[in-house]
Enzyme design. Structure first.
Site, mmCIF file in Angstrom:
data_model
loop_
_atom_site.group_PDB
_atom_site.id
_atom_site.type_symbol
_atom_site.label_atom_id
_atom_site.label_comp_id
_atom_site.label_asym_id
_atom_site.label_seq_id
_atom_site.Cartn_x
_atom_site.Cartn_y
_atom_site.Cartn_z
ATOM 1 N N ASP A 8 -9.702 63.071 53.569
ATOM 2 C CA ASP A 8 -9.998 62.387 52.303
ATOM 3 C C ASP A 8 -10.242 60.918 52.621
ATOM 4 O O ASP A 8 -9.409 60.270 53.275
ATOM 5 C CB ASP A 8 -8.824 62.516 51.326
ATOM 6 C CG ASP A 8 -8.685 63.925 50.771
ATOM 7 O OD1 ASP A 8 -9.507 64.788 51.134
ATOM 8 O OD2 ASP A 8 -7.756 64.166 49.972
ATOM 9 N N ASP A 127 -11.041 72.124 39.883
ATOM 10 C CA ASP A 127 -9.739 71.477 40.003
ATOM 11 C C ASP A 127 -9.032 71.613 38.661
ATOM 12 O O ASP A 127 -9.579 71.205 37.631
ATOM 13 C CB ASP A 127 -9.920 69.999 40.357
ATOM 14 C CG ASP A 127 -10.808 69.816 41.587
ATOM 15 O OD1 ASP A 127 -10.655 70.610 42.532
ATOM 16 O OD2 ASP A 127 -11.649 68.903 41.586
#
EC number: 5.3.1.16
Length: 235
Positions: A8, A127
């Site tokens: 990330d 998500d």
């Protein structure tokens, strides 16, 4: 089953968040490309990258770090975070990215994403928090059930769905397997499990349930999982 080590990116550095909160970012490397090379040396075939700044901004923000990873490894790369239009997709494909993850736009404009999936290698990122879809770097709720969204993509040409239970992400509390299986059932697509991998027990569950892939992030960075061993075992 494919294991996707995760990087990330925030401000050019490799970080991990807890439950998607930007102010929870913990820096693990100032040189993300070195991490990627390390994953390749361990035997990984794929890499999962998220441009966190891009996810919040709605446009690419870590291009230089992504370029460097691409230039220094032979890994296949799937990338998400701030990809909202065809120009951005083309730009990343020109850089040598193998698969693009569309999240916010996949929730808001599914018809557009279904159309794009006919031309480009697309994964849909779903998500969810309490079963409902979250967008814009998990900052907002779309008020649509994750399984309903998954169902919309049932007959599309998307390559897979990446399903993340936000409440588990970065917590090392274990995957929400029931959520992953619900998304698989609703979409009839290959699903990559994400969010909360705590150790090898989670990898075992993924394998037992014939789930297409799993993303490993914090469990590796915090030394909870021997990634090299796990990668060897799934060959």
């Amino acid at each position: 089953m494919i294991i996707f080590p995760a990087i990330d990116l925030k401000d050019g550095k490799a970080v991990r968040l807890t439950k998607g909160l930007m102010d929870s970012a913990k820096i693990y490397s100032d040189e993300p490309w070195q991490l990627a090379k390390n994953f390749e040396n361990m035997g990984a075939k794929w890499l999962h990258i998220v441009d966190l700044n891009g996810a919040f901004a709605g446009e690419p923000k870590n291009i230089e770090a992504i370029k460097k990873i691409r230039e220094n490894t032979n890994l296949k790369i799937q990338l998400g975070g701030g990809i909202r239009d065809e120009d951005t997709i083309k730009r990343y494909l020109d850089l040598g990215i193998n698969r693009l993850i569309l999240g916010s736009i996949a929730a808001r404009e599914p018809k557009k994403v279904i159309k794009l999936s006919k031309k480009y290698p697309i994964a849909v990122g779903i998500d969810a928090k309490d079963g409902y879809v979250a967008v814009d770097g998990w900052d907002k709720s779309e008020g649509i059930k994750a399984t309903k969204l998954a169902e919309i993509y049932k007959d599309s040409e998307i390559e897979c769905i990446i399903a993340t239970d936000i409440s588990k992400d970065g917590t090392l509390q274990g995957l929400n397997i029931d959520f992953i299986l619900d998304i698989m059932k609703a979409s009839q697509k290959n699903v990559i499990a994400s969010g909360g991998v705590a150790g090898e027990e989670d990898i075992k569950k993924v394998k037992e349930n014939k789930i297409y892939g799993v993303i490993i992030g914090k469990a590796f960075y915090e030394g909870k999982i021997d990634l090299e061993k796990v990668l060897k075992e799934i060959k």
